[in-house]
Enzyme design. Structure first.
Site, PDB file in Angstrom:
ATOM      1  N   GLY A   1      24.453  11.663 -29.502  1.00  0.00           N
ATOM      2  CA  GLY A   1      23.952  12.275 -28.276  1.00  0.00           C
ATOM      3  C   GLY A   1      24.458  11.541 -27.052  1.00  0.00           C
ATOM      4  CB  ALA A   2      25.122   7.971 -26.428  1.00  0.00           C
ATOM      5  N   GLY A   7       0.854  -1.203   0.000  1.00  0.00           N
ATOM      6  CA  GLY A   7       0.000   0.000   0.000  1.00  0.00           C
ATOM      7  C   GLY A   7       0.878   1.237   0.000  1.00  0.00           C
ATOM      8  N   GLY A   8       0.341   2.299   0.553  1.00  0.00           N
ATOM      9  CA  GLY A   8       1.073   3.572   0.587  1.00  0.00           C
ATOM     10  C   GLY A   8       2.379   3.464   1.351  1.00  0.00           C
TER      11      GLY A   8
HETATM   12  C1  HXC Z   1      -3.888  -4.059  11.938  1.00  0.00           C
HETATM   13  C2  HXC Z   1      -2.814  -5.951  11.249  1.00  0.00           C
HETATM   14  C3  HXC Z   1      -2.542  -5.361   9.991  1.00  0.00           C
HETATM   15  C4  HXC Z   1      -3.010  -4.047   9.783  1.00  0.00           C
HETATM   16  C5  HXC Z   1      -1.718  -7.331  10.010  1.00  0.00           C
HETATM   17  N1  HXC Z   1      -2.282  -7.171  11.195  1.00  0.00           N
HETATM   18  N2  HXC Z   1      -1.875  -6.246   9.255  1.00  0.00           N
HETATM   19  N3  HXC Z   1      -3.478  -5.290  12.201  1.00  0.00           N
HETATM   20  N4  HXC Z   1      -3.678  -3.441  10.790  1.00  0.00           N
HETATM   21  N5  HXC Z   1      -2.780  -3.415   8.640  1.00  0.00           N
HETATM   22  C6  HXC Z   1      -2.336  -8.143  12.298  1.00  0.00           C
HETATM   23  C7  HXC Z   1      -3.176  -9.344  11.996  1.00  0.00           C
HETATM   24  O1  HXC Z   1      -4.498  -9.078  12.324  1.00  0.00           O
HETATM   25  C8  HXC Z   1      -2.549 -10.387  12.900  1.00  0.00           C
HETATM   26  O2  HXC Z   1      -3.007 -10.193  14.210  1.00  0.00           O
HETATM   27  C9  HXC Z   1      -1.096 -10.016  12.891  1.00  0.00           C
HETATM   28  O3  HXC Z   1      -1.021  -8.670  12.461  1.00  0.00           O
HETATM   29  C10 HXC Z   1      -0.286 -10.841  11.927  1.00  0.00           C
HETATM   30  O4  HXC Z   1      -0.917 -10.851  10.667  1.00  0.00           O
HETATM   31  P1  HXC Z   1      -1.217 -12.192   9.850  1.00  0.00           P
HETATM   32  O5  HXC Z   1      -2.233 -11.869   8.855  1.00  0.00           O
HETATM   33  O6  HXC Z   1      -1.506 -13.311  10.814  1.00  0.00           O
HETATM   34  O7  HXC Z   1       0.186 -12.465   9.200  1.00  0.00           O
HETATM   35  P2  HXC Z   1       0.515 -13.077   7.773  1.00  0.00           P
HETATM   36  O8  HXC Z   1      -0.329 -14.287   7.533  1.00  0.00           O
HETATM   37  O9  HXC Z   1       1.991 -13.242   7.725  1.00  0.00           O
HETATM   38  O10 HXC Z   1       0.066 -11.970   6.706  1.00  0.00           O
HETATM   39  C11 HXC Z   1       0.679 -10.738   6.629  1.00  0.00           C
HETATM   40  C12 HXC Z   1      -0.103  -9.752   5.767  1.00  0.00           C
HETATM   41  C13 HXC Z   1      -1.579  -9.686   6.243  1.00  0.00           C
HETATM   42  C14 HXC Z   1      -0.093 -10.233   4.302  1.00  0.00           C
HETATM   43  C15 HXC Z   1       0.608  -8.416   5.830  1.00  0.00           C
HETATM   44  O11 HXC Z   1      -1.569  -9.487   7.647  1.00  0.00           O
HETATM   45  C16 HXC Z   1      -2.346  -8.584   5.604  1.00  0.00           C
HETATM   46  O12 HXC Z   1      -2.805  -8.722   4.481  1.00  0.00           O
HETATM   47  N6  HXC Z   1      -2.522  -7.498   6.351  1.00  0.00           N
HETATM   48  C17 HXC Z   1      -3.311  -6.380   5.886  1.00  0.00           C
HETATM   49  C18 HXC Z   1      -2.553  -5.583   4.873  1.00  0.00           C
HETATM   50  C19 HXC Z   1      -3.260  -4.333   4.524  1.00  0.00           C
HETATM   51  O13 HXC Z   1      -4.261  -4.393   3.787  1.00  0.00           O
HETATM   52  N7  HXC Z   1      -2.817  -3.217   5.092  1.00  0.00           N
HETATM   53  C20 HXC Z   1      -3.403  -1.961   4.870  1.00  0.00           C
HETATM   54  C21 HXC Z   1      -2.829  -1.503   3.540  1.00  0.00           C
HETATM   55  S1  HXC Z   1      -3.339   0.091   3.163  1.00  0.00           S
HETATM   56  P3  HXC Z   1      -3.130 -11.366  15.278  1.00  0.00           P
HETATM   57  O14 HXC Z   1      -3.673 -10.701  16.485  1.00  0.00           O
HETATM   58  O15 HXC Z   1      -4.025 -12.363  14.672  1.00  0.00           O
HETATM   59  O16 HXC Z   1      -1.739 -11.896  15.456  1.00  0.00           O
HETATM   60  C22 HXC Z   1      -2.130   1.007   3.702  1.00  0.00           C
HETATM   61  C23 HXC Z   1      -2.346   2.410   3.423  1.00  0.00           C
HETATM   62  C24 HXC Z   1      -1.140   3.183   3.734  1.00  0.00           C
HETATM   63  O17 HXC Z   1      -1.197   0.584   4.257  1.00  0.00           O
HETATM   64  C25 HXC Z   1      -1.335   4.536   3.143  1.00  0.00           C
HETATM   65  C26 HXC Z   1      -0.182   5.423   3.366  1.00  0.00           C
HETATM   66  C27 HXC Z   1      -0.358   6.660   2.572  1.00  0.00           C
END
Ligand code: HXC
Length: 519
Positions: free
Chosen positions: A406-407, A171-172
């Site tokens: 040019g290069a 993501g971001g």
């Molecule tokens: C809160 C999160 C989290 C998040 C993971 N966790 N990502 N909690 N916010 N963004 C938590 C899970 O709930 C889990 O909690 C623990 O972290 C570990 O995650 P798992 O899913 O069990 O790990 P894994 O299977 O290794 O998968 C990793 C992952 C997946 C692929 C990163 O967690 C995932 O898809 N997370 C969401 C990614 C996402 O969509 N992020 C937002 C993107 S948008 P528990 O308690 O069960 O251990 C963004 C915008 C930014 O980032 C903008 C900036 C400008």
């Protein structure tokens, strides 16, 4: 509570913070072949040098049950330490705490070390392993990211910023590393993308794995987003330490000159035979680089991307410099979009941090064709031109063989204010190669010759005449565009001596807010 109890409490709190998300999650991290945030810091910094900040920070979110999930330090370990005795600031995201997701307070901790790094004029190192914005915190998390981005931008060109990606970076969140100078990714365990495979499938229908979308291979070979692919985290951390050897603490300091036992006056006779006589025969320019630099040590950046140009750091007599070299071994060393972008960014990195640039030229020109033109080779080639012309660090250019069109101008020519331009005796500095030139100049005349053999013989003769007249370094040398024609075997000491003499160079461009680089 007695003072002894209070001290015991402090020790307990510290142990609790050091456990991050707890034993179970640490085990899971290890099972995935990953180190924890703290283990990474221990490997990175000089032993015992780490001073941690904000160990007791916790998040302030009361939504989605987060009020019951408090972890001391809130998922990122931050602080200060040294690498080879030099101060650096570091943050290391802790995936064991809520997936290393970024909250308001998490961002605040990172911003604190960024601010200190800027004030102290010391490099910033970010170790990334995070699920992105902490979903429960909503816009506060987005604001936290933006605060980091802003600081990345302000710090750009002031202090070196190095990012290692050792886990998810999606993501971001990708834009913080993208705004830094160098990105290192670990094989197998890291990935970077703006939009993950699931959303990609929903929106575009494309079915793609995480690795193929944003793994280390993709970003070091195809997109050029990352500069280094490390076999594992240990190698990634060694690379951070290695890169820092060539960079100063900040833009007001010079890179550190180290002791060097490799004599700068070392003459290498084999260099005289390294370039094939046939101008169309390839050779590996990295053989030239290894032979002329200290201890044959060359730290190549973006080794797998746009291989027709080679960029990286080396030293001459202990003085760090950046090397840009066309690679005749790959696409004949032609300049295309990717090569231009890669080299332009590298030249700017060197210039920002007072690192002299040594350019080794063997380039047949820009790559022709609609693919390149539609892709904007004009703008991308102009980036490299702009970068060289704008760079005020010492610039030394050695033309090894071809420098056409040019290069030739782009690759650190005298007119772009290179300080010293050398050429090897076999150099061909001209508007274009003999074959093309004769086709343009004499094509019509030649087409009127009906006998094919006769026409071919005339073509050969004219080419030979053109080559005699223009395909050499002496036409350019006569005009002073080349300062000297040097024997290849003397290249090391000529460059080393030139670098020493240029160490006091001072050049200031006209005052302006900033140029309008063709981005
Ligand atoms: C809160 C999160 C989290 C998040 C993971 N966790 N990502 N909690 N916010 N963004 C938590 C899970 O709930 C889990 O909690 C623990 O972290 C570990 O995650 P798992 O899913 O069990 O790990 P894994 O299977 O290794 O998968 C990793 C992952 C997946 C692929 C990163 O967690 C995932 O898809 N997370 C969401 C990614 C996402 O969509 N992020 C937002 C993107 S948008 P528990 O308690 O069960 O251990 C963004 C915008 C930014 O980032 C903008 C900036 C400008």
């Amino acid at each position: 509570m007695s003072l002894q109890d209070k001290i015991r409490q402090l020790t307990e709190l510290r142990s609790q913070a050091r456990l991050g998300g707890g034993e179970k999650r640490i085990d899971k991290q290890h099972q995935q072949g990953k180190f924890t945030a703290r283990e990474r810091i221990d490997m990175l910094l000089d032993e015992g040098s780490f001073e941690e900040y904000d160990m007791f920070v916790t998040h302030r979110c009361h939504d989605f049950g987060l009020e019951g999930q408090q972890f001391l330090g809130d998922g990122v370990v931050t602080g200060r330490g040294t690498i080879d005795g030099r101060v650096v600031y570091v943050f290391s995201q802790d995936f064991t705490v809520l997936g290393g997701s970024l909250s308001e307070t998490f961002a605040m901790k990172i911003c604190k070390v960024m601010d200190q790094a800027m004030k102290m004029g010391a490099p910033l190192i970010g170790l990334n392993d995070s699920g992105g914005a902490r979903i429960q915190e909503g816009v506060n998390s987005l604001a936290g990211y933006a605060e980091i981005f802003y600081r990345n931008i302000q710090a750009s060109g002031v202090i070196p910023q190095i990012s290692a990606v050792f886990g998810p970076c999606a993501g971001g969140a990708v834009y913080s590393p993208a705004l830094t100078d160098i990105i290192i990714m670990s094989e197998q365990t890291s990935y970077m993308f703006v939009t993950g495979p699931k959303v990609t499938k929903t929106v575009t229908g494309e079915d793609i794995t995480i690795e193929n979308l944003g793994g280390a291979d993709i970003h070091t070979k195809k997109s050029g987003v990352a500069h280094f692919k490390a076999e594992d985290e240990k190698e990634g951390i060694l690379l951070i330490r290695k890169v820092l050897e060539y960079l100063p603490q900040n833009n007001l300091e010079e890179p550190i000159i180290t002791e060097c036992d490799d004599p700068i006056e070392r003459i290498d006779d084999e260099l005289n035979d390294i370039v094939p006589e046939d101008p169309n025969k390839p050779y590996d320019v990295k053989d030239v680089i290894h032979r002329i630099v200290d201890y044959e040590e060359f730290l190549e950046m973006q080794r797998l991307y746009a291989k027709n140009i080679v960029t990286g750091f080396a030293k001459f007599g202990g003085m760090p410099c950046g090397i840009v070299a066309n690679q005749p071994n790959y696409l004949a060393g032609v300049l295309d979009i990717d090569a231009s972008r890669k080299a332009a960014r590298f030249v700017r990195l060197c210039d920002a941090f007072n690192i002299p640039i040594v350019t080794l030229v063997d380039v047949p020109g820009f790559l022709p064709g609609s693919f390149q033109e539609y892709g904007g080779i004009i703008i991308h080639g102009a980036k490299l031109l702009f970068a060289y012309g704008e760079a005020t660090v010492p610039k030394i250019t050695v033309t090894l063989r071809k420098a056409y069109g040019g290069a030739h101008d782009v690759m650190g020519s005298k007119q772009l204010r290179a300080d010293l331009n050398y050429a090897w005796p076999g150099a061909e500095i001209a508007v274009m190669g003999a074959k093309g030139a004769i086709e343009v100049l004499e094509g019509r005349k030649l087409s009127k010759v009906e006998n094919l053999e006769e026409r071919e013989a005339m073509h050969q003769k004219l080419e030979e005449e053109y080559r005699e007249k223009f395909a050499n370094p002496y036409v350019a040398a006569r005009f002073g565009y080349i300062d000297d024609v040097i024997e290849p075997r003397n290249t090391r000491w000529r460059i080393a001596r030139a670098l020493r003499s240029l160490a006091t160079k001072k050049e200031v461009g006209p005052p302006k807010k900033h140029g309008n680089m063709p981005l």
